[in-house]
Structure formats: structure tokens, C-alpha cells
Design a protein around this motif. Structure first.
Motif, PDB file in Angstrom:
ATOM      1  N   THR A 116      -3.277 -11.780  -5.402  1.00 50.10           N
ATOM      2  CA  THR A 116      -4.022 -11.044  -6.413  1.00 50.10           C
ATOM      3  C   THR A 116      -5.399 -11.672  -6.569  1.00 50.10           C
ATOM      4  O   THR A 116      -5.516 -12.823  -6.993  1.00 50.10           O
ATOM      5  CB  THR A 116      -3.283 -11.070  -7.762  1.00 50.10           C
ATOM      6  OG1 THR A 116      -1.990 -10.490  -7.595  1.00 50.10           O
ATOM      7  CG2 THR A 116      -4.060 -10.282  -8.803  1.00 50.10           C
ATOM      8  N   TYR A 161      -5.878   4.501   1.320  1.00 50.11           N
ATOM      9  CA  TYR A 161      -4.629   3.743   1.168  1.00 50.11           C
ATOM     10  C   TYR A 161      -4.713   2.547   0.221  1.00 50.11           C
ATOM     11  O   TYR A 161      -3.680   1.946  -0.093  1.00 50.11           O
ATOM     12  CB  TYR A 161      -4.161   3.239   2.548  1.00 50.11           C
ATOM     13  CG  TYR A 161      -3.964   4.342   3.537  1.00 50.11           C
ATOM     14  CD1 TYR A 161      -2.860   5.192   3.449  1.00 50.11           C
ATOM     15  CD2 TYR A 161      -4.889   4.573   4.547  1.00 50.11           C
ATOM     16  CE1 TYR A 161      -2.678   6.236   4.351  1.00 50.11           C
ATOM     17  CE2 TYR A 161      -4.715   5.611   5.459  1.00 50.11           C
ATOM     18  CZ  TYR A 161      -3.620   6.436   5.351  1.00 50.11           C
ATOM     19  OH  TYR A 161      -3.447   7.472   6.237  1.00 50.11           O
ATOM     20  N   GLY A 162      -5.900   2.187  -0.242  1.00 50.24           N
ATOM     21  CA  GLY A 162      -6.063   0.949  -0.991  1.00 50.24           C
ATOM     22  C   GLY A 162      -5.307   0.872  -2.295  1.00 50.24           C
ATOM     23  O   GLY A 162      -5.001  -0.224  -2.769  1.00 50.24           O
ATOM     24  N   GLU A 163      -4.974   1.999  -2.904  1.00 49.35           N
ATOM     25  CA  GLU A 163      -4.219   1.963  -4.150  1.00 49.35           C
ATOM     26  C   GLU A 163      -2.735   1.751  -3.905  1.00 49.35           C
ATOM     27  O   GLU A 163      -1.995   1.391  -4.821  1.00 49.35           O
ATOM     28  CB  GLU A 163      -4.436   3.262  -4.938  1.00 49.35           C
ATOM     29  CG  GLU A 163      -5.847   3.413  -5.496  1.00 49.35           C
ATOM     30  CD  GLU A 163      -5.977   4.622  -6.397  1.00 49.35           C
ATOM     31  OE1 GLU A 163      -4.962   5.324  -6.606  1.00 49.35           O
ATOM     32  OE2 GLU A 163      -7.085   4.869  -6.905  1.00 49.35           O
ATOM     33  N   ARG A 164      -2.276   1.981  -2.643  1.00 51.41           N
ATOM     34  CA  ARG A 164      -0.845   1.871  -2.339  1.00 51.41           C
ATOM     35  C   ARG A 164      -0.499   0.666  -1.489  1.00 51.41           C
ATOM     36  O   ARG A 164       0.611   0.135  -1.588  1.00 51.41           O
ATOM     37  CB  ARG A 164      -0.384   3.135  -1.611  1.00 51.41           C
ATOM     38  CG  ARG A 164      -0.376   4.356  -2.478  1.00 51.41           C
ATOM     39  CD  ARG A 164      -0.750   5.614  -1.740  1.00 51.41           C
ATOM     40  NE  ARG A 164      -0.069   5.827  -0.485  1.00 51.41           N
ATOM     41  CZ  ARG A 164      -0.523   6.649   0.465  1.00 51.41           C
ATOM     42  NH1 ARG A 164      -1.673   7.288   0.273  1.00 51.41           N
ATOM     43  NH2 ARG A 164       0.151   6.829   1.576  1.00 51.41           N
ATOM     44  N   ALA A 218      -9.083  -4.155  -3.147  1.00 49.24           N
ATOM     45  CA  ALA A 218      -7.977  -3.703  -2.294  1.00 49.24           C
ATOM     46  C   ALA A 218      -7.852  -4.525  -1.022  1.00 49.24           C
ATOM     47  O   ALA A 218      -6.789  -4.547  -0.398  1.00 49.24           O
ATOM     48  CB  ALA A 218      -8.158  -2.229  -1.936  1.00 49.24           C
ATOM     49  N   ARG A 244       3.928  -6.264  -2.549  1.00 51.27           N
ATOM     50  CA  ARG A 244       2.818  -5.716  -1.771  1.00 51.27           C
ATOM     51  C   ARG A 244       2.582  -6.610  -0.569  1.00 51.27           C
ATOM     52  O   ARG A 244       2.283  -7.791  -0.710  1.00 51.27           O
ATOM     53  CB  ARG A 244       1.566  -5.619  -2.634  1.00 51.27           C
ATOM     54  CG  ARG A 244       1.548  -4.420  -3.572  1.00 51.27           C
ATOM     55  CD  ARG A 244       0.330  -4.430  -4.475  1.00 51.27           C
ATOM     56  NE  ARG A 244      -0.927  -4.487  -3.749  1.00 51.27           N
ATOM     57  CZ  ARG A 244      -1.568  -3.414  -3.272  1.00 51.27           C
ATOM     58  NH1 ARG A 244      -1.049  -2.218  -3.427  1.00 51.27           N
ATOM     59  NH2 ARG A 244      -2.718  -3.549  -2.649  1.00 51.27           N
ATOM     60  N   THR A 254     -14.479  -5.270  -3.493  1.00 47.90           N
ATOM     61  CA  THR A 254     -13.410  -4.362  -3.068  1.00 47.90           C
ATOM     62  C   THR A 254     -12.072  -5.069  -3.207  1.00 47.90           C
ATOM     63  O   THR A 254     -11.571  -5.690  -2.253  1.00 47.90           O
ATOM     64  CB  THR A 254     -13.637  -3.912  -1.613  1.00 47.90           C
ATOM     65  OG1 THR A 254     -14.994  -3.465  -1.451  1.00 47.90           O
ATOM     66  CG2 THR A 254     -12.692  -2.774  -1.240  1.00 47.90           C
TER      67      THR A 254
END
Length: 363
Positions: free
Chosen positions: A91, A284-287, A321, A83, A319
Motif C-alpha cells: 500500500t 484495470y487499476g481499480e481491480r 495503482a 491484491r 499513480t
């Protein structure tokens, strides 16, 4: 409900514009995500029974000179892409940095001032380069422990899609590759506004043209070996004009061409961080990891700057993400009445220092 342009070194700000807030679902995107690769076939000598337990498969009777059966090949492990690409997202912790252009100070001096005030290095240092191919060989003021974020100006889509700018693109790719450091590349930002020559309004209301231009740049950078570059796609938090063709999702180049999703947002009219950034995070935050690529607080009086900084800090805490926050730290915008420095008063600096020192911003 407004957007305001943020130019590069020595470049003027755009005019202040009144815009309507945008809250649009991710389903509006016309650039579909890349499908995951098909699973590799699994080979071997075991099969599953109706109960789901493995059992030996049938085999012929052994001959006088039996040939050993080959051992089953292990299934190849699927490795998820990092990512953030060449600038991987952490993370639980967000990188924290800024664009620094302080009146009467060099970048080196500005970085030293913030280091003394915050007790830490800038994790990201944001610079602007023009479209014409100028890129320095290095940024010696930027510590090796910091990540360089380059906002590279765009151009009209046709000048990219028709190949006439290929040499310029290749030259910039080689220069950035030659820096030998991870770089966040933010090309053609705020494309959903109407204040740059690379936005949809100045290119025939054609978001698809922007996508084609982005993908051509991406391909040329790959061909030039610029594998130290992480691509940051960065719309404005709301669109001007606020019409269906100009929704930010329509400009998205696709997951295979984007490493980070950025967003510009300032509280020009006391908008909350949630108002400014939640639509992009939802889309887009999940990807993709999210970077607040341009943000700062406006002083509306009565301690408002410090209060907004505290709101931003709390919102980022809530948040996950968000993988990076980049402050637009400057007081040199000639055509803007705003001073975006976080040290305009003691309360604002205290709030900024507290945010920078929180473990959430230690990425």
C-alpha cells in the motif's frame, strides 16, 4: 507510437514497428470480471424494527422444562483476496527491480554493480525462460529478499487448448513450485502485438483462443500445487495491428485468473509515461495492482534519458495503482540500436538512483 520486441536470454529483439497510440476504455473487454460471491445468510434471534433498531423476535410461552434458545451464529466475515496473490501488492509503495543482461557480466556481477550504484537490492529480478519446459531448479544469484519474475514464452493457442502441451505445462509448474519462493509469472506477454507466435495475429485473429490457453495453464498450475505463483497478464501499451479485434482488453482472461496486470512501454518516440501506461491503468487499476513489467528510456540526446527517468518517477508518485516497476536494463540486444542501461551517462544514473531511493519505490 512504436513497439519493440524484447526477447529473453540470448534471444533476438523484434523489429522496430511504427504503431498508433492506443487509448481504449475498459468497457471494450470481452472477458467479464468474476461476480462477487453471494453474501452468507445471517442467522440469529434479532430482527429490525421499522426504525432500523433491533428488537427481540416473538417467541412462544415457556414450557415447564424450557429449552434454551441457541445463541445467534455470527455472520462469517468476508475476507477480501490479497491484491497480487502470492506476491501481494503493498500500500503506497511500489516494488522496484529490473531485467539485467549487461555486456560481459554474469547476472550475479550485474546485480552487484547495481547494488553498489543504488545502495539497495533489486526488489524484483526478471528472467526469461523458453516454452519447451526448461526451468532451472533455482536462481542462486537472486537474493531471497528479491522476488523472481519469470517471463515464460508462449506457443500457438491450439498447442495448448488441445491438450498436447499439458505435460510441458505441468513440468514447468512443478519446477516453479519447487523453487519454494514467491514468483511473478508473466506468460505470453505482448499478445496484442504481431511479433510473437502467441499473439493474435499469428493465431487467426482470435483473442478468445488466448484466453482459453491462459485459463488452461492456470488450471494445470493449480492442479500441480504451484500456489507460490502470481499470474501477470501483460499486454503491450499499444496494439499492432490497431484494430478493434486486437484491443488488449479482448485478451484479458478474467479477474479470477490474473493477480497482476502488466504493461510494456518504452519511449522510442519520446512518448511520456502517461501516454504509455495510462490506458492500462484506467482499464484495470481499480481491480488489480499494475506492474510496469518492461520499461526503459531511450537516449534522444541532450539529457533526454535523465529527463524521462524523472518523468517516470513523478508519474508513478502520482499513480497509486502502480505496485511495481521493472526496468529493462541491458545493452546486449544485437538487432537494436538502443542501450537501455540507466548508467549510460552521469545524469541518467543520478536520476535512476534518485528514483530507486524514493520512498514510493521501497515496496
Amino acid at each position: 507510437m512504436t513497439a519493440e520486441s524484447l526477447g529473453g536470454r540470448g534471444l533476438p529483439r523484434r523489429r522496430l514497428l511504427a504503431l498508433a497510440a492506443l487509448t481504449l476504455p475498459a468497457a471494450c473487454s470481452t472477458a467479464p470480471s468474476a461476480a462477487p460471491p453471494p453474501a452468507a445468510p445471517i442467522t440469529g434471534a434479532l430482527t429490525a424494527s421499522s426504525s432500523g433498531s433491533p428488537v427481540a423476535s416473538a417467541s412462544p410461552a415457556p414450557s415447564l422444562s424450557p429449552t434454551p434458545s441457541p445463541k445467534p451464529s455470527p455472520a462469517p466475515k468476508k475476507v477480501a483476496p490479497r491484491r497480487g496473490g502470492p506476491v501481494p501488492a503493498g500500500t503506497g509503495q511500489a516494488m522496484f527491480g529490473s531485467y539485467l543482461a549487461l555486456s560481459g557480466m554474469s547476472l550475479k556481477e550485474s546485480l552487484a554493480l547495481r547494488r553498489r550504484q543504488l545502495g539497495r537490492e533489486q526488489r524484483i529480478v526478471h528472467v526469461f525462460y523458453p516454452w519447451d519446459g526448461y526451468v532451472p531448479s533455482s536462481e542462486p544469484a537472486v537474493a531471497s529478499s528479491s522476488t523472481l519474475m519469470v517471463s515464460w514464452h508462449g506457443a500457438p493457442y491450439r498447442r495448448i487448448v488441445d491438450g498436447s502441451s499439458d505435460r510441458v505445462i505441468a513440468r514447468v509448474a512443478r519446477k516453479l513450485a519447487g523453487m519454494k519462493r514467491p514468483i511473478l509469472l508473466r506468460w505470453g506477454w505482448e499478445m496484442n502485438g504481431d511479433w510473437f507466435e502467441w499473439d493474435g495475429s499469428h493465431n487467426g485473429n482470435d483473442p478468445a483462443g488466448y484466453v482459453k490457453a491462459w485459463r488452461r495453464l492456470h488450471r494445470i498450475f493449480r492442479e500441480q500445487g504451484a500456489d507460490n505463483v502470481a499470474w501477470v497478464w501483460s499486454p503491450n501499451w499499444n496494439s499492432s495491428p490497431d484494430t478493434s479485434w486486437n484491443r488488449f482488453q479482448r485478451y484479458y482472461p478474467g479477474d479470477d485468473y490474473v493477480d497482476w496486470v502488466g504493461v510494456s512501454g518504452y519511449d522510442f518516440f519520446s512518448e511520456s509515461p502517461r501516454t504509455l501506461f495510462s490506458a492500462v491503468v484506467a482499464a484495470y487499476g481499480e481491480r488489480k495492482p499494475i506492474i510496469l513489467s518492461e520499461t526503459a528510456a531511450v537516449d534522444h540526446g541532450r539529457g533526454s534519458k535523465a529527463a524521462w527517468i524523472r518523468k517516470l518517477s513523478s508519474w508513478v508518485e502520482d499513480t497509486p495503482a502502480v505496485g511495481a516497476v521493472v526496468w529493462f536494463d541491458t545493452d546486449t540486444q544485437d538487432d537494436s540500436p538502443h542501450n537501455f542501461r540507466p548508467d549510460t551517462d552521469e545524469a541518467a544514473l543520478a536520476a535512476y538512483r534518485a528514483m530507486a531511493r524514493r520512498s514510493r519505490f521501497a515496496g
